[in-house]
Scaffold this active site. Structure first.
Site: not given
Ligand code: PMP
Length: 332
Positions: A60
């Site tokens: 993130k």
């Molecule tokens: N894994 C974790 C631990 C996350 O915090 C996130 C983000 N919500 C994701 C995967 C998925 O990423 P995205 O928001 O890009 O779909």
């Protein structure tokens, strides 16, 4: 080295300082490692991008800095302003480090069901934490609606990771481009879960632009409704699951169905057993959704119809989950 992506609006706001300095230069450019043990004997190698090694400990960080820079370039975020995001986890940490490095305030709005641990973590990083009742998306008290209202009423900048196209663009221009460079342009499939959908959409679009044969596959927790939506266009029934950050009962705007070729459903037990293997057999100190991603990637790699390795991401680190029952159970 990858060049910092240049937005179209950059030409419009030449006066805005957009150079990355300090720790922000070290977001992204993460290692891509082969899963030599857990991926042994499969038709193609499985490669994992170590997003847990970002400065804030998760994938993130990439979108946090990209969303802030995009807003600066558009002139909607100006020095001294406050960012507001509806978040409980990794995006809050990423935004906290970007806010600190760039001199912005940060407000994180989260529902009261979130652990005290998460509230304390974000507050300790300098964020103001606002707690809302646990309310459905249709309610004005829902945490995302509260964040939006506060932004409107107080002139704060709503980062809005579920809708903001800078999220998808960050993965298109950095994560996806890095994967192409690190694999020498040889990828058979890209597999990962979707929280906002930014990673899967952005990386999927970038890979397909250069390699149209690439399969883009959603890794979905059993209990999420998204896998059914990918396959049929209709959301499946949702049930409880313990893996955090991925899946859901609504399709986020940043998850573009036309980029996806299929879905793999993964149970909590399979995900957490895989996290344990990644830690103990590969030395990869990662969190729950990494397990989901790798289980799904191994299934895709076991098929004999791919033209290159399967690539996935390891979104965050094990230390976020030390209080969780699944991780505590390993020490018994
Ligand atoms: N894994 C974790 C631990 C996350 O915090 C996130 C983000 N919500 C994701 C995967 C998925 O990423 P995205 O928001 O890009 O779909």
């Amino acid at each position: 080295m990858f060049e910092r992506p240049r937005g179209v609006l950059e030409a419009v706001r030449k006066d805005v300082e957009v150079e990355r300095s300090g720790i922000l230069q070290h977001i992204g450019h993460t290692p891509l490692v082969a899963l030599g043990r857990v991926g042994k004997g499969l038709a193609v190698p499985v490669l994992a991008k170590c997003e847990h090694l970002n400065p804030g400990g998760s994938i993130k960080d990439r979108i946090a800095v990209a969303i802030v820079e995009d807003a600066e370039l558009r002139g909607v975020l100006r020095p001294g302003m406050t960012l507001v995001e509806a978040t409980a986890g990794n995006t809050g940490v990423g935004l906290a480090l970007v806010a600190a490095a760039r001199g912005y305030g940060l407000v994180c709005v989260m529902p009261e069901k979130m652990s005290l641990d998460k509230r304390v973590a974000l507050a300790s990083l300098g964020a103001q934490v606002v707690i809302t009742p646990n309310a459905p998306p249709s309610s004005p008290e829902n945490f995302r609606n509260v964040a939006q209202r506060m932004a409107e009423e107080r002139g704060w900048f709503l980062t809005d990771q579920f809708k903001n196209p800078a999220n998808v663009r960050a993965h298109h221009e950095t994560t996806g481009a890095e994967i192409l460079e690190q694999t020498g342009g040889e990828v058979g499939a890209f597999v990962c879960g979707a929280g906002t959908g930014g990673t899967l959409t952005g990386v999927g679009q970038r890979l397909k632009r250069t390699l149209p044969h690439v399969r883009v596959v959603l890794a979905d927790p059993l209990g999420s409704g998204l896998a059914d939506w990918v396959e049929t266009g209709v959301l499946g029934a949702d049930a409880a699951y313990a893996v955090e950050g991925i899946g859901g009962s609504e399709a986020p705007e940043n998850l573009h169905r036309d980029v996806l070729d299929g879905a793999e459903r993964v149970s909590d037990a399979e995900s957490f057993a895989m996290v344990k293997r990644l830690v103990h057999e590969e030395g990869l100190l990662v969190g729950g959704s990494s397990g989901t991603n790798v289980v799904a990637a191994l299934r895709v790699a076991a098929r004999r119809d791919l033209r290159g390795p399967v690539v996935t991401v390891l979104p965050d680190s094990w230390d976020r989950y030390r209080a969780q029952p699944w991780l505590r159970a390993w020490a018994q």
